[in-house]
Each structure stands twice: as C-alpha cells, then as structure tokens.
Write a protein that holds these residues in place. Structure first.
Motif, PDB file in Angstrom:
ATOM      1  N   GLN A  30      -0.576   8.409   4.481  1.00 49.81           N
ATOM      2  CA  GLN A  30      -0.773   9.641   5.123  1.00 49.81           C
ATOM      3  C   GLN A  30      -2.027  10.327   4.931  1.00 49.81           C
ATOM      4  OE1 GLN A  30       2.428  10.859   2.398  1.00 49.81           O
ATOM      5  NE2 GLN A  30       4.009  10.757   3.913  1.00 49.81           N
ATOM      6  N   VAL A  31      -2.778  10.034   3.709  1.00 50.30           N
ATOM      7  CA  VAL A  31      -3.974  10.731   3.743  1.00 50.30           C
ATOM      8  C   VAL A  31      -5.201  10.124   4.732  1.00 50.30           C
ATOM      9  CG1 VAL A  31      -6.026  10.515   1.998  1.00 50.30           C
ATOM     10  CG2 VAL A  31      -3.928  11.000   1.063  1.00 50.30           C
ATOM     11  N   MET A  32      -4.904   8.714   4.908  1.00 54.96           N
ATOM     12  CA  MET A  32      -5.966   8.270   6.017  1.00 54.96           C
ATOM     13  C   MET A  32      -5.646   8.998   7.518  1.00 54.96           C
ATOM     14  SD  MET A  32      -6.299   4.166   5.332  1.00 54.96           S
ATOM     15  CE  MET A  32      -5.004   3.807   5.098  1.00 54.96           C
ATOM     16  N   ALA A  33      -4.317   9.145   7.731  1.00 57.82           N
ATOM     17  CA  ALA A  33      -3.810   9.651   8.930  1.00 57.82           C
ATOM     18  C   ALA A  33      -4.385  11.015   9.120  1.00 57.82           C
ATOM     19  CB  ALA A  33      -2.329   9.500   9.152  1.00 57.82           C
ATOM     20  N   LEU A  34      -4.221  11.785   7.970  1.00 56.85           N
ATOM     21  CA  LEU A  34      -4.859  13.194   7.933  1.00 56.85           C
ATOM     22  C   LEU A  34      -6.322  13.170   8.279  1.00 56.85           C
ATOM     23  CD1 LEU A  34      -2.783  15.006   5.269  1.00 56.85           C
ATOM     24  CD2 LEU A  34      -2.491  15.411   7.911  1.00 56.85           C
ATOM     25  N   THR A  65      -9.131  20.484   4.384  1.00 55.26           N
ATOM     26  CA  THR A  65      -9.201  19.681   3.270  1.00 55.26           C
ATOM     27  C   THR A  65      -7.850  20.286   2.526  1.00 55.26           C
ATOM     28  OG1 THR A  65     -10.539  21.890   2.383  1.00 55.26           O
ATOM     29  CG2 THR A  65     -11.800  19.794   3.070  1.00 55.26           C
ATOM     30  N   GLU A  66      -7.282  21.481   2.712  1.00 53.18           N
ATOM     31  CA  GLU A  66      -6.489  22.069   1.879  1.00 53.18           C
ATOM     32  C   GLU A  66      -5.123  21.024   2.239  1.00 53.18           C
ATOM     33  OE1 GLU A  66      -5.016  24.313  -1.105  1.00 53.18           O
ATOM     34  OE2 GLU A  66      -6.987  24.312  -0.164  1.00 53.18           O
ATOM     35  N   LYS A  67      -4.951  20.567   3.470  1.00 60.97           N
ATOM     36  CA  LYS A  67      -3.786  19.672   3.738  1.00 60.97           C
ATOM     37  C   LYS A  67      -3.695  18.418   2.993  1.00 60.97           C
ATOM     38  CE  LYS A  67      -2.832  21.147   8.657  1.00 60.97           C
ATOM     39  NZ  LYS A  67      -2.658  20.781   9.904  1.00 60.97           N
ATOM     40  N   MET A  81       1.009  -1.239  -0.041  1.00 61.40           N
ATOM     41  CA  MET A  81      -0.057  -0.046   0.011  1.00 61.40           C
ATOM     42  C   MET A  81       0.914   1.229   0.171  1.00 61.40           C
ATOM     43  SD  MET A  81      -3.241   1.260   0.181  1.00 61.40           S
ATOM     44  CE  MET A  81      -4.245  -0.020   0.914  1.00 61.40           C
ATOM     45  N   PRO A  82       0.832   2.116  -0.909  1.00 61.73           N
ATOM     46  CA  PRO A  82       1.609   3.417  -1.026  1.00 61.73           C
ATOM     47  C   PRO A  82       1.582   4.158   0.163  1.00 61.73           C
ATOM     48  CG  PRO A  82       0.222   3.017  -3.108  1.00 61.73           C
ATOM     49  CD  PRO A  82      -0.282   2.144  -2.314  1.00 61.73           C
ATOM     50  N   GLN A  83       2.831   4.605   0.681  1.00 62.59           N
ATOM     51  CA  GLN A  83       2.675   5.571   1.573  1.00 62.59           C
ATOM     52  C   GLN A  83       1.796   6.708   1.636  1.00 62.59           C
ATOM     53  OE1 GLN A  83       4.866   4.663   4.130  1.00 62.59           O
ATOM     54  NE2 GLN A  83       4.034   6.250   5.573  1.00 62.59           N
ATOM     55  N   VAL A 108      -7.672   5.631  -1.280  1.00 59.48           N
ATOM     56  CA  VAL A 108      -7.665   4.415  -0.661  1.00 59.48           C
ATOM     57  C   VAL A 108      -7.809   3.145  -1.832  1.00 59.48           C
ATOM     58  CG1 VAL A 108      -8.144   2.771   1.133  1.00 59.48           C
ATOM     59  CG2 VAL A 108      -7.703   5.054   1.626  1.00 59.48           C
ATOM     60  N   MET A 109      -8.952   3.073  -2.346  1.00 65.30           N
ATOM     61  CA  MET A 109      -9.509   2.276  -3.327  1.00 65.30           C
ATOM     62  C   MET A 109      -8.463   2.100  -4.476  1.00 65.30           C
ATOM     63  SD  MET A 109     -13.422   2.213  -4.154  1.00 65.30           S
ATOM     64  CE  MET A 109     -13.864   3.796  -3.922  1.00 65.30           C
TER      65      MET A 109
END
Length: 282
Positions: free
Chosen positions: A23-27, A35-37, A17-19, A87-88
């Motif tokens: 990172q997106v899930m953690a944010l 949303t900007e982050k 699973m790409p990093q 994620v998908m």
C-alpha cells in the motif's frame, strides 16, 4: 513430488510481504499522493511505526534530535527514504538466517539485499530514472530465491560446481540445469505468490539477465548493475558470487561509463559502515 513442486511448496515457509508495504509503495508511485496520506497509513500500524522510529533514530542517520513521530520522520527524511525504510523493514524477516548452500553466514544475504537496494536507488538517481521505489524494491527482494534454494544447492553443489568449473556454465545456468529453476525465477514466483505487481515480478526475474543480455529495460539494467557492484565490493559473495558474467554493454545502455561505475563503487565503499549501522537497527 518433482523438485520444482517441492521448491514452490517451500515458498509457504516464507513470511509474505505485509500488505502495508504494498500500500505504501502504491501511494508513493501516485503523483497525486501527499505525505499526509502515507503518514496516516503508517501511523495506524503500531509495529511498523515503532520499528520505523527505531530505525530513524539509529546511528545510521545520526540526527541531532530524536524523531518521535511518523510525521517527523517524513519531514526530516523525506517521503522517498521513508518509503524505502518501510519496504526494508517488511522484507527483513526472511533474510535473517544463514544460507549454508551458498556459503553465506547469518546476516550476509540481508546485508547484500540492503546494499543492493541502496545502490540501485542511487544509480536510478544518477541516470535520471523516475521510478526509484520500483528498482529499490526489486533490488531488495531479488535474492529471496536463495533463501529457499540454499538447502537444495547445498545437496547438489558438486554437480553444480562441475558445470561451472568444467563446462563453462554461469552459476545461474548450472542451478537451472540441475534444479530445474534458478534463484531469479524462483524469486519471481515468490513475488507473484505474494501478489506483487507484474512489473516487479519481471524485474526480479531478470535481475541476472537470465535470457541473455537484453538491455532495453532501464529499470532491469539498474538492478543488474547494482547487483554487480555488490559483487565487486565483496558484499554477500558466497560460493556463487564469482560465477556470474558481467555484461559491460549494460553500462552503455544506461548512459554510464566505466568511470561512472568506479565512482559508484568508491562512493558506496565509504558507506559500508553506515549500512551496517542501518542493518543493526532492524
């Protein structure tokens, strides 16, 4: 080399699973994130950005105007759905082929993974569970063990089927008896090897209630029910599909009734064509 050691070695054949997905899930799970982050993180990955915009402009979303930037995608789709799409996309590559040992044609396991993830998210909303990204990701990845186990199950299918048909084993129990590990356990090992969170590993490991019906974990219950709904709808049902036990008590643990389950099944049955359109955009 033991069978389990050989199976674990096969994990290296999967694409991690790409990093960026992690990172997106953690944010997304951080209430302080705006949303900007997330947009800034995604837009600097040209492959994810390109594929994401392709998905957003697919027949599944049927938008009246084109979505031309990550910022547009977040504004129109919302952050939650955008995160799910990322994620998908990151999980798609490992599910693409056939799983002959389970009797699944090419694309069948991926259709089930996407369907299960969407149903899990909808169930989480229905029962008021806040961490929807967690159950979405667990439901999406919970069958990754089948990708590795398929060949081994095929080679030992008669022995597994004997335990199911003649001795009352569930398919998962028979897998473990013959192979030393079942698909959920192996999927959790994959998740650990990929560096996914301990919580996510637990949900994946317990997606088929492997230690018996223990219903104190709401997130695990949601993933389990989503999987059962897919089976009831005939999505991704291979040779193992009808050899699992449905623990009805889980509905009560989630505050759901049989009527609620019927509504979920009926509602998603109407979305199958849309899901196929979404899958076709990958």
């Amino acid at each position: 080399m033991s069978a389990i050691a050989e199976l674990i070695r096969e994990i290296d054949s999967l694409k991690p699973m790409p990093q960026i997905a992690q990172q997106v899930m953690a944010l997304a799970q951080d209430s302080r994130t705006d949303t900007e982050k997330i947009a800034n993180l995604i837009r600097f990955d040209p492959y994810i950005t390109g594929d994401l915009l392709k998905m957003c402009n697919s027949a599944y979303f049927a938008r009246s105007r084109s979505i031309d930037s990550v910022h547009d995608a977040i504004n129109i789709l919302g952050m939650d759905r955008l995160v799910d799409l990322v994620v998908m996309k990151c999980g798609a590559v490992n599910f693409a082929g056939e799983q002959r040992g389970y009797g699944l044609d090419e694309g069948a396991l991926w259709k089930k993974a996407v369907s299960c993830a969407i149903i899990a998210r909808d169930l989480a909303i229905r029962v008021g569970f806040s961490d929807r990204h967690l159950v979405f990701t667990a439901a999406l990845l919970k069958d990754i063990g089948k990708v590795i186990l398929s060949r081994f199950v095929g080679e030992r299918f008669e022995r597994i089927q004997h335990l199911v048909a003649e001795e009352g084993y569930s398919f998962r129990e028979a897998e473990k008896k013959i192979l030393g590990v079942d698909q959920s356990e192996l999927a959790a090992i994959v998740a650990k090897k990929w560096g996914l969170s301990a919580r996510l590993q637990t949900l994946i490991r317990n997606s088929h209630m492997p230690e018996g019906p223990v219903f104190s974990d709401a997130a695990a219950n949601v993933v389990y029910v989503a999987d059962q709904v897919c089976i009831m709808l005939g999505i991704g049902v291979g040779v193992d599909g009808l050899a699992y036990r449905f623990h009805r008590e889980v509905l009560g643990a989630l505050g759901l009734t049989a009527r609620d389950l019927q509504q979920v099944i009926a509602g998603f049955g109407d979305k199958i064509r849309e899901v196929e359109d979404l899958i076709g955009s990958f």
